[in-house]
Design a protein around this motif. Sequence first.
Motif, PDB file in Angstrom:
ATOM      1  N   GLN A   1      -3.136   1.768  -4.239  1.00  0.00           N
ATOM      2  CA  GLN A   1      -3.049   0.729  -3.217  1.00  0.00           C
ATOM      3  C   GLN A   1      -3.172   1.391  -1.843  1.00  0.00           C
ATOM      4  O   GLN A   1      -2.365   2.258  -1.493  1.00  0.00           O
ATOM      5  CB  GLN A   1      -1.725  -0.031  -3.327  1.00  0.00           C
ATOM      6  CG  GLN A   1      -1.627  -0.937  -4.545  1.00  0.00           C
ATOM      7  CD  GLN A   1      -2.670  -2.033  -4.543  1.00  0.00           C
ATOM      8  OE1 GLN A   1      -2.907  -2.688  -3.535  1.00  0.00           O
ATOM      9  NE2 GLN A   1      -3.316  -2.234  -5.689  1.00  0.00           N
TER      10      GLN A   1
ATOM     11  N   PRO B   1       0.818  -1.214   0.000  1.00  0.00           N
ATOM     12  CA  PRO B   1       0.000   0.000   0.000  1.00  0.00           C
ATOM     13  C   PRO B   1       0.853   1.266   0.000  1.00  0.00           C
ATOM     14  O   PRO B   1       1.978   1.277   0.510  1.00  0.00           O
ATOM     15  CB  PRO B   1      -0.795  -0.125   1.299  1.00  0.00           C
ATOM     16  CG  PRO B   1       0.061  -0.972   2.188  1.00  0.00           C
ATOM     17  CD  PRO B   1       0.795  -1.920   1.287  1.00  0.00           C
TER      18      PRO B   1
ATOM     19  N   ILE C   1      -6.843  -3.995   3.085  1.00  0.00           N
ATOM     20  CA  ILE C   1      -5.790  -3.615   2.144  1.00  0.00           C
ATOM     21  C   ILE C   1      -6.245  -3.994   0.741  1.00  0.00           C
ATOM     22  O   ILE C   1      -6.733  -5.110   0.519  1.00  0.00           O
ATOM     23  CB  ILE C   1      -4.455  -4.315   2.467  1.00  0.00           C
ATOM     24  CG1 ILE C   1      -4.029  -4.022   3.910  1.00  0.00           C
ATOM     25  CG2 ILE C   1      -3.366  -3.857   1.508  1.00  0.00           C
ATOM     26  CD1 ILE C   1      -4.308  -5.110   4.897  1.00  0.00           C
TER      27      ILE C   1
END
Length: 272
Positions: free
Chosen positions: A73, A21, A66
């Motif tokens: 992301q 991420p 996530i």
Amino acid sequence: MYREDIKEACTFIENELTAKPSLGLILGSGLGVLGDEIENPQTIAYKDIPHFPESTVAGHKGQLIIGTLEGKQVIAMQGRFHYYEGYTMQQVTFPVRVMKELGIESIIVTNAAGGINKGFNPGDLMLITDHINNMGNNPLLGPNDDHLGVRFPDMSKLYNKAFISHAESCANELGLKVQKGVYVGNTGPVYETPAEINMLRTLGGDAVGMSTVPEVIVAGHAGIRVLGISCISNMAAGILDQPLTHDEVIETTEKVREDFLQFVKKIIQKIS
């Protein structure tokens, strides 16, 4: 020891990830719906992450999500931890430390807040320009770990001005009116008295809540760029002649759900 705890939690999360991420999201009371918009989601319960506390408040699911949101992301906290739950400031802000360890450089922090500014209305979205720490505590008290941040961090630019301008541009593009103002962080869990609200208005507060300030202080200490958004879920004590309840907070965030979702998704879509 604290840094080892951060690394252990980070390693656990990294072992679960299929993609790294780049943006963090902290979703407040009733605002966790944004997490449901994440594509290809991986969900990790807080209780499974080493050293993570568990959220005990209605409207906070207590899990990390996530995945992909608007082509980015992201790692999202569906629910946060509060000082009034009995956690230490270090526990409340632990997820921010873990996000930094994961490589997150920007976070969007959201909350439900009471409106102090009489020009606000329930359902308004407010971009946080600054805050007042009225919690009587600070997450940076105690020995400083120079690996996490400097001993005396500057707090004058916690809420990134470029981020705020970007958010205003996104609001204009959507035809959405947003407020700007100063957020006051109180400990809770009680709502404020009318006299306290008058005091906070005199001090320059526009909205008041029971979160956000500790997390943003730690984000600033860690060098993370912050955008703060408050959903004005009710008018604070003494402004309207009615009692304050957590049910009202959740009800109002439900009503503003679509505006909130469109707004934050547009911000993420167009963020550099």
